[in-house]
Design a protein around this motif. Sequence first.
Motif, PDB file in Angstrom:
ATOM      1  N   GLY A 154      -5.516  -0.041   9.723  1.00  0.00           N
ATOM      2  CA  GLY A 154      -4.556  -1.028   9.551  1.00  0.00           C
ATOM      3  C   GLY A 154      -3.773  -1.114   8.192  1.00  0.00           C
ATOM      4  O   GLY A 154      -4.307  -0.329   7.146  1.00  0.00           O
ATOM      5  N   THR A 155      -2.499  -1.662   7.934  1.00  0.00           N
ATOM      6  CA  THR A 155      -1.802  -1.730   6.681  1.00  0.00           C
ATOM      7  C   THR A 155      -1.540  -3.138   6.648  1.00  0.00           C
ATOM      8  O   THR A 155      -1.027  -3.746   7.506  1.00  0.00           O
ATOM      9  N   ARG A 156      -1.711  -3.919   5.507  1.00  0.00           N
ATOM     10  CA  ARG A 156      -1.432  -5.064   5.144  1.00  0.00           C
ATOM     11  C   ARG A 156      -0.155  -5.098   4.474  1.00  0.00           C
ATOM     12  O   ARG A 156       0.095  -4.690   3.313  1.00  0.00           O
ATOM     13  N   LEU A 157       0.874  -5.730   5.060  1.00  0.00           N
ATOM     14  CA  LEU A 157       2.218  -5.816   4.398  1.00  0.00           C
ATOM     15  C   LEU A 157       2.508  -7.145   4.106  1.00  0.00           C
ATOM     16  O   LEU A 157       2.432  -8.021   4.945  1.00  0.00           O
ATOM     17  N   THR A 158       3.089  -7.370   2.762  1.00  0.00           N
ATOM     18  CA  THR A 158       3.507  -8.719   2.409  1.00  0.00           C
ATOM     19  C   THR A 158       4.932  -8.462   1.798  1.00  0.00           C
ATOM     20  O   THR A 158       5.329  -7.636   1.011  1.00  0.00           O
ATOM     21  N   VAL A 159       5.756  -9.448   2.445  1.00  0.00           N
ATOM     22  CA  VAL A 159       7.254  -9.146   2.232  1.00  0.00           C
ATOM     23  C   VAL A 159       7.595 -10.717   1.205  1.00  0.00           C
ATOM     24  O   VAL A 159       7.249 -11.837   1.964  1.00  0.00           O
ATOM     25  N   THR A 160       7.790 -10.430   0.099  1.00  0.00           N
ATOM     26  CA  THR A 160       7.938 -11.874  -0.637  1.00  0.00           C
ATOM     27  C   THR A 160       9.530 -12.184  -0.641  1.00  0.00           C
ATOM     28  O   THR A 160      10.318 -11.370  -0.439  1.00  0.00           O
TER      29      THR A 160
END
Lengths: 108, 112
Positions: B106-112
């Motif tokens: 998995g890849t945890r992506l956060t878009v701010t």
Amino acid sequence: AQRVTQPEKLLSVFKGAPVELKCNYSYSGSPELFWYVQYSRQRLQLLLRHISRESIKGFTADLNKGETSFHLKKPFAQEEDSAMYYCALSGNNNDMRFGAGTRLTVKP
Amino acid sequence: AGITQSPRHKVTETGTPVTLRCHQTENHRYMYWYRQDPGMGLRLIHYSVGAGITDQGEVPNGYNVSRSTTEDFPLRLLSAAPSQTSVYFCAIRVGGEGYEQYFGPGTRLTVT
């Protein structure tokens, strides 16, 4: 269109109690059904598939085509069964769709 | 089955392009991209049944994929949006008649 429904987001039982996680599906053809499990901080992994008619970690699931269901059952829940459980369906077009998941908590 | 994803974590700003990588080492034909969101489960974004062949899943909008080699199946966000904040899983199909999907970490992506 294929769809998988898991009506319970959360399920909590006491250790030693029976547990049933519900899964219903809609698909016009002959589906293949699976249960996947995700333990805390681990990757998603296969628990069992309907064509194998197997029992894994005491869990079983029977495909009921009349009711379009594939419920997961275990007669005596253990604390280590606490996890996120996903029902999944694979159709003729080689994709695999998952339900929203049920978080099972087994209390001591 | 050997399947890796990179990066494992990423924080990015709205509007920036992002590429999530998925690499497998065992020549499996089928590869999949899912996103996992609380209360929504896993939703299929795109999948591929072989090199040069891709198809849309349930939620393809905002994502592109390509499969130029059997080993790699990158997922591209051309212009990241906050709604794309999620955990992304790549999966391969393993096995023959008794197949299953084997998931990457998995890849945890956060878009701010």
